[in-house]
Design a protein around this motif. Structure first.
Motif, PDB file in Angstrom:
ATOM      1  N   ILE A   1     -73.342 -34.102  13.410  1.00  0.00           N
ATOM      2  CA  ILE A   1     -72.725 -34.913  12.397  1.00  0.00           C
ATOM      3  C   ILE A   1     -73.575 -35.529  11.452  1.00  0.00           C
ATOM      4  N   ALA A   2     -74.661 -35.953  11.958  1.00  0.00           N
ATOM      5  CA  ALA A   2     -75.722 -36.657  10.993  1.00  0.00           C
ATOM      6  C   ALA A   2     -76.253 -35.726  10.064  1.00  0.00           C
ATOM      7  N   GLN A   3     -76.540 -34.509  10.761  1.00  0.00           N
ATOM      8  CA  GLN A   3     -77.085 -33.302   9.815  1.00  0.00           C
ATOM      9  C   GLN A   3     -76.183 -32.879   8.723  1.00  0.00           C
ATOM     10  N   ALA A   4     -74.850 -32.989   9.265  1.00  0.00           N
ATOM     11  CA  ALA A   4     -73.758 -32.242   8.330  1.00  0.00           C
ATOM     12  C   ALA A   4     -73.511 -33.154   6.996  1.00  0.00           C
ATOM     13  N   VAL A   5     -73.424 -34.442   7.482  1.00  0.00           N
ATOM     14  CA  VAL A   5     -73.377 -35.614   6.419  1.00  0.00           C
ATOM     15  C   VAL A   5     -74.379 -35.682   5.553  1.00  0.00           C
ATOM     16  N   GLY A   6     -75.644 -35.770   6.248  1.00  0.00           N
ATOM     17  CA  GLY A   6     -76.781 -35.881   4.986  1.00  0.00           C
ATOM     18  C   GLY A   6     -76.995 -34.412   4.173  1.00  0.00           C
ATOM     19  N   ARG A   7     -76.851 -33.617   4.609  1.00  0.00           N
ATOM     20  CA  ARG A   7     -76.954 -32.250   3.724  1.00  0.00           C
ATOM     21  C   ARG A   7     -75.785 -32.282   2.631  1.00  0.00           C
ATOM     22  N   ALA A   8     -74.512 -32.779   3.205  1.00  0.00           N
ATOM     23  CA  ALA A   8     -73.679 -32.837   2.097  1.00  0.00           C
ATOM     24  C   ALA A   8     -73.772 -33.701   0.871  1.00  0.00           C
ATOM     25  N   ARG A   9     -74.123 -34.947   1.386  1.00  0.00           N
ATOM     26  CA  ARG A   9     -74.408 -36.105   0.489  1.00  0.00           C
ATOM     27  C   ARG A   9     -75.610 -35.872  -0.534  1.00  0.00           C
ATOM     28  N   ALA A  10     -76.461 -35.135   0.126  1.00  0.00           N
ATOM     29  CA  ALA A  10     -77.663 -34.680  -0.841  1.00  0.00           C
ATOM     30  C   ALA A  10     -77.079 -33.731  -2.114  1.00  0.00           C
ATOM     31  N   GLN A  11     -75.964 -32.941  -1.809  1.00  0.00           N
ATOM     32  CA  GLN A  11     -75.688 -32.006  -2.619  1.00  0.00           C
ATOM     33  C   GLN A  11     -74.481 -32.280  -3.649  1.00  0.00           C
TER      34      GLN A  11
END
Length: 288
Positions: A178-188
């Motif tokens: 979850i952390a990886q998915a949210v982090g990547r989405a937030r960056a884009q």
């Protein structure tokens, strides 16, 4: 404009649906009814419900024959009873019968969705929970079906894959957590776009909170677990909205709402509805 700027695309869709139905011509009508014959068609309800699609039916007949005169006696969103006359259409009998099936198909289905939506809205009476639809719509009919949900008193979730981030179980697996998915989405994504995360446990709920999700969807959670999840979310991040989804029925929706969730999404609104029974009868030759 009934569909927030969708009319141009709707016209093109109707033209395509007419081509599918009419093909090279309505052989039944052409072979049995003289050219130039005129009639008055009465569109009426054969059961109670919430009407939706009157402007769409009007548009069908206008596209078939601009000379037809369509008169509506009810507005979308009204509760109708068995026998209610919804509209009349007058002019060429050939044109009326050519547009009849498509107009009724759309009117029946949209009214069915609006009627089902209203039953779910009524089940939430007195509570502040918002009822929303899903992307489980008929291909090519999403805008119409979501319009019907609004007509029935519900609200729309995202319209497609393009207007919000929804991180579901397969995204979590693909991203590695979850952390990886949210982090990547937030960056884009733009700062104006929200991120929703689907969770199935209290552990995932905490992970979504720590990752900074804007909306947390509680998927198929039992009522007691849902209450605990809502309690934790609101205690830690009151601004985060909580959505419940999965196997929501009229028998369970109020209990789900009482858990404290802000939103309940129901796929059944658009994939498991019953079309409202609506008919068109010719009422003799049109009076001049």
């Amino acid at each position: 404009m009934i569909l927030n700027g969708y009319n141009e695309a709707l016209v093109e869709s109707i033209r395509g649906w007419l081509r599918e139905d009419v093909g090279s011509g309505d052989v039944s009508t052409q072979s049995t009814i003289p050219a130039g014959h005129e009639s008055k068609g009465i569109i009426h309800a054969k059961q109670e419900g919430i009407v939706c699609g009157i402007p769409v039916a009007r548009l069908v007949f206008e596209i078939v024959d601009p000379a037809l005169v369509f008169t509506a006696y009810v507005q979308d969103g009204e509760r109708i009873s068995k026998g209610t006359v919804l509209a009349t259409v007058e002019g060429s009998t050939h044109s009326i019968l050519t547009g009849e099936r498509l107009a009724l198909n759309l009117l029946q289905r949209l009214s069915g969705i609006a009627t089902r939506t209203r039953t779910y809205v009524d089940a939430l009476e007195g509570l502040g929970t918002r009822l929303v639809d899903t992307r489980k719509t008929t291909p090519g009919h999403r805008m119409l079906e979501k319009y019907a949900v609004r007509t029935g008193g519900g609200h729309n979730h995202r319209f497609g894959l393009y207007d919000a981030v929804m991180i579901k179980d397969n995204h979590i697996k693909g991203a590695g957590g979850i952390a990886q998915a949210v982090g990547r989405a937030r960056a884009q994504i733009p700062h104006t776009m929200t991120i929703e995360v689907e969770v199935e446990s209290l552990e995932q709920t905490e992970e979504a909170l720590d990752a900074g999700a804007d909306i947390i969807m509680l998927d198929n959670m039992p009522a007691d677990l849902m209450r605990e999840a809502v309690k934790r979310i609101k205690a830690k991040a009151p601004h985060v909205r909580v959505e419940a989804s999965g196997n929501v029925t009229l028998n369970t929706i109020r209990t789900i709402a009482e858990s404290g969730v802000d939103i309940i999404s129901v796929g059944r609104l658009t994939y498991s509805f019953e079309s409202l029974d609506i008919s068109l009868d010719l009422n003799g030759k049109k009076e001049r």
